[in-house]
Write a protein that holds these residues in place. Structure first.
Motif, short mmCIF file in Angstrom:
data_model
loop_
_atom_site.label_atom_id
_atom_site.label_comp_id
_atom_site.label_asym_id
_atom_site.label_seq_id
_atom_site.Cartn_x
_atom_site.Cartn_y
_atom_site.Cartn_z
N SER A 442 0.83 -1.21 0.00
CA SER A 442 0.00 0.00 0.00
C SER A 442 0.86 1.26 0.00
CB SER A 442 -0.91 0.03 1.24
OG SER A 442 -1.75 -1.10 1.30
N VAL A 443 0.31 2.30 -0.60
CA VAL A 443 0.86 3.65 -0.50
C VAL A 443 -0.13 4.47 0.30
CG1 VAL A 443 1.47 5.73 -1.79
CG2 VAL A 443 2.16 3.49 -2.66
N SER A 447 -2.99 12.84 4.65
CA SER A 447 -4.27 13.51 4.44
C SER A 447 -4.89 12.97 3.16
CB SER A 447 -4.08 15.02 4.34
OG SER A 447 -3.21 15.35 3.26
N PRO A 448 -6.21 13.08 3.00
CA PRO A 448 -6.88 12.55 1.80
C PRO A 448 -6.26 13.11 0.52
CG PRO A 448 -8.49 13.10 3.48
CD PRO A 448 -7.18 13.62 3.98
N HIS A 474 -8.24 1.46 0.28
CA HIS A 474 -8.05 0.83 1.59
C HIS A 474 -8.94 1.48 2.65
CE1 HIS A 474 -5.48 -1.86 4.04
NE2 HIS A 474 -5.83 -1.05 5.02
N ASP A 475 -9.33 2.72 2.45
CA ASP A 475 -10.18 3.40 3.43
C ASP A 475 -11.55 2.73 3.54
OD1 ASP A 475 -8.01 5.07 3.32
OD2 ASP A 475 -9.11 6.81 2.55
N ILE A 499 -4.08 3.52 -0.63
CA ILE A 499 -4.46 2.71 -1.79
C ILE A 499 -3.60 1.45 -1.78
CG2 ILE A 499 -2.86 3.92 -3.34
CD1 ILE A 499 -5.01 3.57 -5.55
N THR A 500 -4.22 0.32 -2.08
CA THR A 500 -3.57 -0.98 -1.93
C THR A 500 -3.57 -1.75 -3.24
OG1 THR A 500 -4.19 -1.15 0.40
CG2 THR A 500 -3.67 -3.20 -0.73
#
Length: 520
Positions: A442-443, A447-448, A474-475, A499-500
């Motif tokens: 994942s990266v 913050s969003p 991933h959220d 994000i994965t």
């Protein structure tokens, strides 16, 4: 009991226990074997064939799975349910009918028989949603992932068990599945594979169980000893605190499994349970076999196992490890045929075969993985397959800044000598590899961040190793895209913090040099 997972990840069977303990050969009921497919104890008691011979239908939601069960002529009408996509709370509702008894928020296989649930296509993921088998028989679950099922917090499902069986369950074969959590009991998770209240003739094969406080149990208490005749073979248990499994009464055959990073205890034989433990590979673990947390002793027969960097506690009170030199204290026979791989090759064989989306590869008993006959994409479903737009892919590198540079990174596992951070360092000569052939990296940002494209760049010499993948928000757990070839992927612009990239099928061990992200 300490929970290390979260830190690392971010009446018949009880009878005769005394005789068994003194070395009397255990006699077990025999029956005709199942049709080709099932192995171990699932071949007994008439065999386990699932929905073979019945209608085949396709489902992309939990509600559609329930509808397929409810639309049968009867509760025992054979059916094969091919599942593709992500099954979650939002798409799993109760469906009513005379041939089913379903519930929302869980895949309910209750008071039914002759059912196969199999993942196909790009894969089937039961996300935060457990599979509950109750008062049912002749069930096959194959080629699916079940993850992050909780018993506390939100959302909850199936008492926190990924797959749970209870109340007079017979003949279940669970094969090539990935069962995983993201922590232990304190994080809201329970067992990955539990059997309770008179569950018998079960096989768990070629599956991966990982990142959980509890691997699974047979028997919910010291008095629940009516369960048993369970086979565990060619499974990977990784980063598990305990219960691999916990046995209370009953009989288990445990062979050719790879145990890695068992943090507190492993196979826990209690309350007269008898385990035949053959040619397993135990690695980087603690107290992998014995009777723990009780003075109600269990028993084991051991042969051909390898203990690689295993530590053993001293015997004291209710801590009774079998090591440091495990010896048999009972004799167990099994009524079916099986082939044993040498323990020395178990890590290699299991890494190539265990888990969902491995092509249903199995061992030939000579340390060589092989692919069986037709894959679960056949026969063609009798209901139309859903049409889902494929992600837009292009070999052209995106323009604009690579948002991964300077971001954080983590993942499910990593091979020795590799690093998560290598995927966002801008250097194509460094890379991340999973500990096996599948895994995720994942990266993440503080913050969003808005992302609409990624570029997955494999290291030199490994191009094409990734054969099946998913890109996840991933959220939320939402699948942003999936495919079969790594490269540049476009998807609707999404704002997220992590994000994965999840590899669910590969040839050999993939090497990801860069996981680049772009806003447009």
């Amino acid at each position: 009991m300490r929970r290390r997972v979260a830190l690392r990840l971010g009446a018949a069977l009880a009878t005769g226990a005394v005789a068994a303990a003194t070395g009397v050969m255990l006699s077990m009921p025999t029956a005709s074997a199942a049709a080709a497919g099932a192995t171990g104890f699932a071949t007994q008691n008439g065999g386990t064939t699932g929905g073979a011979g019945g209608q085949t239908v396709r489902a992309t939601t939990g509600t559609e799975i329930h509808a397929a069960l409810c639309n049968r002529a009867s509760r025992s009408t054979p059916i094969v349910i091919q599942v593709e996509g992500t099954i979650n709370h939002a798409n799993t509702s109760q469906v009513s009918g005379g041939s089913c008894s379903t519930a929302g928020g869980v895949i309910e296989l209750k008071q039914i028989s002759n059912v196969t649930v199999v993942g196909v296509g790009g894969g089937a993921v039961f996300d935060q949603l457990g599979i509950h088998i109750r008062e049912s028989s002749n069930i096959i679950i194959q080629n699916v992932t079940v993850r992050n099922v909780k018993k506390s917090g939100s959302p909850t499902s199936n008492g926190g068990d990924a797959i749970g069986m209870e109340s007079d369950v017979r003949n279940v074969w669970v094969d090539h599945t990935t069962l995983e959590a993201s922590g232990g009991e304190s994080e809201g998770y329970d067992g990955l594979f539990d059997m309770k209240d008179n569950t018998q003739y079960v096989t768990l094969s070629y599956s991966t169980l990982r990142n959980s406080g509890r691997g699974g149990l047979i028997g919910s208490s010291e008095s629940d000893v009516s369960n048993g005749y369970v086979t565990f073979h060619h499974n990977l248990y990784e980063n598990i605190d305990s219960r691999t499994p916990l046995l209370r009464g009953g009989v288990a055959h445990i062979y050719n499994n790879h145990y890695r990073s068992l943090n507190e205890s492993g196979i826990n034989s209690r309350a007269g349970a008898r385990a035949k433990v053959d040619n397993n590979y135990f690695e980087d673990s603690k107290d992998v076999l014995g009777t723990f947390y009780t003075d109600a002793a269990g028993y084991w027969q051991v042969s051909g196992n390898i203990f690689d960097n295993v530590t053993w506690s001293s015997r004291s009170g209710d801590t009774n490890p079998a090591g440091p030199n495990p010896q048999s204290n009972t004799t167990v026979s099994v009524p079916y045929g099986y082939s044993l791989d040498a323990a020395s090759c178990v890590p290699s064989v299991v890494s190539q075969t265990a888990g969902a989306n491995k092509g249903l590869r199995v061992s030939d008993g000579n340390c060589t993985p092989q692919t069986p006959g037709p894959t679960p994409t056949t026969p063609a479903p009798t209901t139309p397959a859903p049409t889902t737009p494929a992600p837009t892919t292009t070999p052209t590198q995106p323009s604009g800044p690579n948002l991964s540079l300077g971001a954080g990174a983590d993942g499910s596992s990593k091979a020795d000598g590799t690093s998560y951070g290598n995927v966002r360092d801008g250097n194509l000569s460094t890379y991340w590899s999973p500990a096996g052939s599948t895994g995720s990296v994942s990266v993440k940002w503080g913050s969003p961040t808005a992302v609409s494209k990624v570029s997955i760049r494999e290291a030199a010499g490994s191009a094409g190793a990734v054969r099946s993948w998913r890109l996840l928000n991933h959220d939320t757990g939402a699948v942003l895209a999936s495919g079969t070839t790594a490269g540049v992927v476009s998807f609707p612009r999404t704002t997220l913090s992590k994000i994965t990239f999840e590899i669910i099928g590969a040839q050999g061990t993939p090497r990801i040099a860069e996981f680049e992200t772009y806003s447009g």
